[in-house]
Design a protein around this motif. Structure first.
Motif, PDB file in Angstrom:
ATOM      1  N   ASN A 176       0.704  -1.299   0.147  1.00 21.82           N
ATOM      2  CA  ASN A 176      -0.026  -0.109  -0.145  1.00 21.82           C
ATOM      3  C   ASN A 176       1.008   1.272   0.017  1.00 21.82           C
ATOM      4  N   CYS A 177       2.058   1.280  -0.467  1.00 24.90           N
ATOM      5  CA  CYS A 177       2.979   2.210  -0.802  1.00 24.90           C
ATOM      6  C   CYS A 177       3.186   2.896   0.580  1.00 24.90           C
ATOM      7  N   GLY A 178       3.423   1.999   1.832  1.00 28.09           N
ATOM      8  CA  GLY A 178       3.598   2.594   3.000  1.00 28.09           C
ATOM      9  C   GLY A 178       2.613   3.615   3.715  1.00 28.09           C
ATOM     10  N   PHE A 179       1.493   3.306   3.251  1.00 25.34           N
ATOM     11  CA  PHE A 179       0.414   4.366   3.787  1.00 25.34           C
ATOM     12  C   PHE A 179      -0.179   3.455   4.990  1.00 25.34           C
ATOM     13  N   SER A 180      -0.337   2.246   4.830  1.00 27.76           N
ATOM     14  CA  SER A 180      -0.908   1.602   5.813  1.00 27.76           C
ATOM     15  C   SER A 180      -0.627  -0.017   5.655  1.00 27.76           C
ATOM     16  N   THR A 181      -0.359  -0.533   6.863  1.00 24.79           N
ATOM     17  CA  THR A 181      -0.063  -2.230   6.831  1.00 24.79           C
ATOM     18  C   THR A 181      -1.725  -2.659   6.411  1.00 24.79           C
ATOM     19  N   GLY A 182      -2.755  -2.265   6.553  1.00 25.93           N
ATOM     20  CA  GLY A 182      -3.961  -2.841   6.453  1.00 25.93           C
ATOM     21  C   GLY A 182      -4.513  -2.367   5.117  1.00 25.93           C
ATOM     22  N   ARG A 183      -5.900  -2.599   4.789  1.00 21.58           N
ATOM     23  CA  ARG A 183      -6.198  -2.277   3.482  1.00 21.58           C
ATOM     24  C   ARG A 183      -6.808  -0.909   3.555  1.00 21.58           C
ATOM     25  N   PRO A 184      -6.327  -0.149   2.584  1.00 23.28           N
ATOM     26  CA  PRO A 184      -6.626   1.571   2.655  1.00 23.28           C
ATOM     27  C   PRO A 184      -8.281   1.712   2.438  1.00 23.28           C
ATOM     28  N   TRP A 185      -8.676   2.711   3.055  1.00 25.93           N
ATOM     29  CA  TRP A 185     -10.215   2.971   2.836  1.00 25.93           C
ATOM     30  C   TRP A 185     -10.475   3.136   1.374  1.00 25.93           C
ATOM     31  N   LEU A 186      -9.540   3.887   0.644  1.00 29.65           N
ATOM     32  CA  LEU A 186      -9.672   4.160  -0.780  1.00 29.65           C
ATOM     33  C   LEU A 186      -8.402   3.577  -1.356  1.00 29.65           C
ATOM     34  N   PRO A 187      -8.351   3.052  -2.432  1.00 27.62           N
ATOM     35  CA  PRO A 187      -7.436   2.402  -3.285  1.00 27.62           C
ATOM     36  C   PRO A 187      -6.276   3.667  -3.858  1.00 27.62           C
ATOM     37  N   LEU A 188      -5.177   3.105  -3.930  1.00 28.92           N
ATOM     38  CA  LEU A 188      -4.325   3.926  -4.436  1.00 28.92           C
ATOM     39  C   LEU A 188      -4.207   3.945  -5.900  1.00 28.92           C
ATOM     40  N   GLY A 189      -3.719   4.860  -6.508  1.00 27.09           N
ATOM     41  CA  GLY A 189      -3.790   4.940  -7.946  1.00 27.09           C
ATOM     42  C   GLY A 189      -2.791   4.126  -8.639  1.00 27.09           C
ATOM     43  N   HIS A 190      -3.148   3.480  -9.559  1.00 23.58           N
ATOM     44  CA  HIS A 190      -2.170   2.429 -10.400  1.00 23.58           C
ATOM     45  C   HIS A 190      -0.844   3.017 -10.620  1.00 23.58           C
ATOM     46  N   ASP A 191      -0.709   4.429 -10.941  1.00 20.83           N
ATOM     47  CA  ASP A 191       0.504   4.895 -11.117  1.00 20.83           C
ATOM     48  C   ASP A 191       1.224   5.655  -9.773  1.00 20.83           C
ATOM     49  N   HIS A 192       0.559   5.690  -8.734  1.00 25.22           N
ATOM     50  CA  HIS A 192       1.193   6.401  -7.564  1.00 25.22           C
ATOM     51  C   HIS A 192       2.450   5.753  -7.179  1.00 25.22           C
ATOM     52  N   ALA A 193       2.548   4.391  -7.206  1.00 25.09           N
ATOM     53  CA  ALA A 193       4.044   3.894  -6.495  1.00 25.09           C
ATOM     54  C   ALA A 193       5.195   4.750  -7.252  1.00 25.09           C
ATOM     55  N   ALA A 194       4.978   4.982  -8.568  1.00 29.24           N
ATOM     56  CA  ALA A 194       6.045   5.653  -9.451  1.00 29.24           C
ATOM     57  C   ALA A 194       6.294   7.028  -8.917  1.00 29.24           C
ATOM     58  N   LEU A 195       5.302   7.497  -8.150  1.00 25.12           N
ATOM     59  CA  LEU A 195       5.429   8.819  -7.661  1.00 25.12           C
ATOM     60  C   LEU A 195       5.715   9.085  -6.052  1.00 25.12           C
ATOM     61  N   ALA A 196       5.845   7.913  -5.598  1.00 27.03           N
ATOM     62  CA  ALA A 196       5.995   7.728  -3.972  1.00 27.03           C
ATOM     63  C   ALA A 196       7.101   8.830  -3.390  1.00 27.03           C
ATOM     64  N   VAL A 197       7.010   9.293  -2.478  1.00 31.77           N
ATOM     65  CA  VAL A 197       8.039  10.098  -1.725  1.00 31.77           C
ATOM     66  C   VAL A 197       9.495   9.685  -1.823  1.00 31.77           C
ATOM     67  N   ASP A 198       9.557   8.248  -1.404  1.00 30.89           N
ATOM     68  CA  ASP A 198      10.976   7.881  -1.435  1.00 30.89           C
ATOM     69  C   ASP A 198      11.609   7.879  -2.618  1.00 30.89           C
ATOM     70  N   ARG A 199      10.766   7.612  -4.001  1.00 30.11           N
ATOM     71  CA  ARG A 199      11.276   7.716  -5.166  1.00 30.11           C
ATOM     72  C   ARG A 199      11.784   9.002  -5.450  1.00 30.11           C
ATOM     73  N   GLN A 200      10.896   9.980  -5.188  1.00 24.98           N
ATOM     74  CA  GLN A 200      10.997  11.356  -5.515  1.00 24.98           C
ATOM     75  C   GLN A 200      12.326  11.997  -4.894  1.00 24.98           C
ATOM     76  N   GLU A 201      12.565  11.558  -3.375  1.00 26.96           N
ATOM     77  CA  GLU A 201      13.604  12.079  -2.757  1.00 26.96           C
ATOM     78  C   GLU A 201      14.938  11.753  -3.304  1.00 26.96           C
ATOM     79  N   GLY A 202      14.936  10.654  -4.021  1.00 28.62           N
ATOM     80  CA  GLY A 202      16.134  10.293  -4.679  1.00 28.62           C
ATOM     81  C   GLY A 202      16.358  10.699  -5.872  1.00 28.62           C
ATOM     82  N   ASP A 203      15.360  11.714  -6.634  1.00 26.17           N
ATOM     83  CA  ASP A 203      15.525  12.246  -8.063  1.00 26.17           C
ATOM     84  C   ASP A 203      15.419  13.565  -7.919  1.00 26.17           C
ATOM     85  N   ALA A 204      16.876  14.199  -7.991  1.00 28.17           N
ATOM     86  CA  ALA A 204      16.782  15.675  -7.979  1.00 28.17           C
ATOM     87  C   ALA A 204      15.858  16.511  -9.089  1.00 28.17           C
ATOM     88  N   GLY A 205      15.546  15.553 -10.043  1.00 23.43           N
ATOM     89  CA  GLY A 205      14.828  16.425 -11.021  1.00 23.43           C
ATOM     90  C   GLY A 205      13.075  16.229 -10.743  1.00 23.43           C
TER      91      GLY A 205
END
Length: 541
Positions: free
Chosen positions: A420-449
């Motif tokens: 669940n992209c680190g939001f919760s260890t349980g089933r989120p109350w709403l689904p995450l977007g299919h493209d949101h993992a690629a936009l996760a905070v940890d990915r973007q922290e590692g990309d200066a651009g």
């Protein structure tokens, strides 16, 4: 030789909120600390370092109060406690303490138009026509034929009246029937609401967002609303077919706002912002913020529901607020919990990344306060939530004609490779977007651009140049795609130019050599603007 003496600045220091960047947190979707799939106050507290790293001045927390969650917290059952799903008052106090330690102010929602039908006030009010709170809500007798007292319609569809057998009367609700309308004209109701404000001020909050405040008072004569004139805009609800002249925007709202202002005068550096929607929003926003004794600022829906982000749209919205004496201070948001994500409605397909950068720079260059919605700094897209997963009562009632607000309320992705992209260890109350993992905070922290790093750059730009935060506003050019305006304060003039289209354009100011570029996005240079290119330049001499 005598040393020169710098005279003190005679101007009073501007309040912290004027020109501030305020980060909206939707608690259910920010971070879950206990694995139940719903975000909570401890989850927010654990991520406040991240929020502070964005360079924002304050956080705004959407409702976390005791509530049956028919409208996810905007149906308040106890104004002075925390819903167990979000935590406890001790959790809230810890959140405020951590935010203040990080230099973040804390703004919370106040919902003064209505309560939940499970609020103790309403339980007493509906019990009889003679109880002490009988007049705390808007009650009215049926017409002789048994029909509702007026033709007013609910925002969420259907009449704004529901029959109650206990009192043999109708009660009013501008939204869900589970959100009975408080009788805002009643001084006792006003006193009670101000006491709830005092409760939170005494706990250390730095300000309030007043939800849908232009709905707070109605015409006591219950005059029918007239029909709206023909329009080419889509109408999906009976609410859209009326001019809402009598169920909102009553003149007596202003004296109540002055009572709020007087209360906050007893506390240091507090802040108020009104949410104002509807066709008459600009007039009401200016009315609610005029002078020194009402609210500090207001925002409407100029951008939140706009079909396109065009130079004309921006010019019309921002130029409507000048710096004449007595005129209030505006606030702006491109996204929030009630509106579709901008990246799914404004950019030309294939240009979403470039558009996101241009949009963020534009937002940070506007005159007024800036509201940044959680996930906007990650360039999150609108999620297409399946009907069976919908939570939004408006979307469920009007499906499929009304765009679901759930699509903008989905969880924040923190860790790309975690469940669940680190939001919760349980089933989120709403689904995450299919493209949101690629936009996760940890990915973007590692990309200066990344968009995350660009957002930090833009908030730093705004803070480094008071002309952007509080300067005068003057439009130089507003063409089909190119928008250019000047911001001036303290002897500094900045030129901000944006190509809001996908085709390259060229434009240059008079005497272009007088300008020194200090920031660009998307490869704009030498007054040539690629798709969604933008420039901020400083006038030299």
């Amino acid at each position: 030789m005598n040393e020169s003496v710098r005279l003190p600045d005679a101007r009073p220091p501007r309040p912290w909120w004027q020109g501030a960047v305020i980060y909206q947190i939707y608690p259910r979707s920010f971070a879950d600390s206990n694995g139940d799939g719903i975000g909570d106050l401890p989850g927010i507290r654990r991520h406040l370092d991240y929020v502070a790293s964005l360079g924002v001045d304050a956080i705004w927390l959407s409702p976390f109060f005791t509530s049956p969650m028919k409208d996810f917290g905007y149906d308040v059952a106890d104004y002075c406690d925390v819903a167990p799903v979000f935590g406890t008052l001790a959790d809230f106090d810890a959140l405020v303490a951590r935010a203040h330690a990080l230099g973040l102010r804390v703004v919370i929602d106040q919902v003064y138009c209505h309560t939940s039908d499970e609020h103790a006030w309403f339980a007493e009010s509906r019990s009889s026509r003679t109880n002490p709170k009988a007049d705390w809500y808007v009650w009215a007798d049926a017409k002789p034929d048994g029909s509702p007292p007026s033709n007013w319609q609910s925002v969420f569809g259907g009449p704004a009246w529901t029959w109650d057998a206990r009192r043999q009367q109708y009660y009013m609700h501008n939204f869900l029937k589970e959100q009975p309308q408080l009788h805002g004209h009643n001084p006792e109701v006003q006193d009670a609401l101000l006491e709830t404000a005092r409760f939170w001020l005494d706990r250390g909050v730095d300000g309030f967002r007043l939800d849908a405040i232009n709905f707070m008072m109605h015409d006591p004569a219950l005059t029918d609303n007239p029909p709206a004139p023909p329009s080419d805009r889509p109408r999906t609800r009976p609410f859209d077919y009326q001019l809402r002249l009598y169920n909102q925007g009553h003149a007596d709202i202003v004296p109540f706002l002055e009572r709020i202002g007087a209360l906050l005068d007893h506390y240091d550096a507090r802040f108020t912002v009104a949410e104002v929607g509807g066709e008459d929003a600009e007039r009401e926003m200016k009315l609610f913020t005029a002078g020194e004794h009402r609210l500090n600022t207001a925002y409407g829906f100029d951008f939140l529901y706009a079909e396109a982000l065009t130079p004309e749209t921006v010019d019309h919205a921002v130029s409507g607020w000048d710096d004449a004496p007595g005129v209030g201070w505006p606030s702006w948001a491109f996204e929030n919990h009630d509106a579709p994500r901008a990246l799914s409605r404004w950019p030309t397909p294939g240009h979403e990344r470039a558009f996101a950068a241009c949009k963020m720079m534009l937002l940070m260059c506007l005159r007024g306060n800036v509201f940044l919605y959680n996930g906007e700094e990650l360039a999150l897209t609108q999620v297409d939530v399946a009907y069976e997963d919908l939570q939004d009562p408006e979307a469920i009632a009007n499906w499929p004609m009304t765009l679901s607000r759930d699509g903008a309320r989905t969880p924040v992705p923190w860790l790309a490779d975690a469940p669940n992209c680190g939001f919760s260890t349980g089933r989120p109350w709403l689904p995450l977007g299919h493209d949101h993992a690629a936009l996760a905070v940890d990915r973007q922290e590692g990309d200066a651009g990344s968009m995350l790093h660009l957002t930090r750059r833009m908030t730093a730009l705004r803070k480094a140049h008071p002309a952007l935060a509080v300067g005068d506003w003057r439009v130089l050019h507003a063409g089909p795609a190119l928008l250019a305006f000047e911001r001036t304060a303290g002897g500094q003039t900045l030129l901000c130019a944006f190509n809001l289209g996908a085709q390259p354009v060229e434009w240059a100011p008079a005497q272009p050599a007088r300008w020194r570029t200090i920031e660009t996005v998307n490869g704009a240079t030498d007054w040539a603007f690629p798709a969604y290119g933008a420039v901020v330049a400083e006038r030299m001499g």
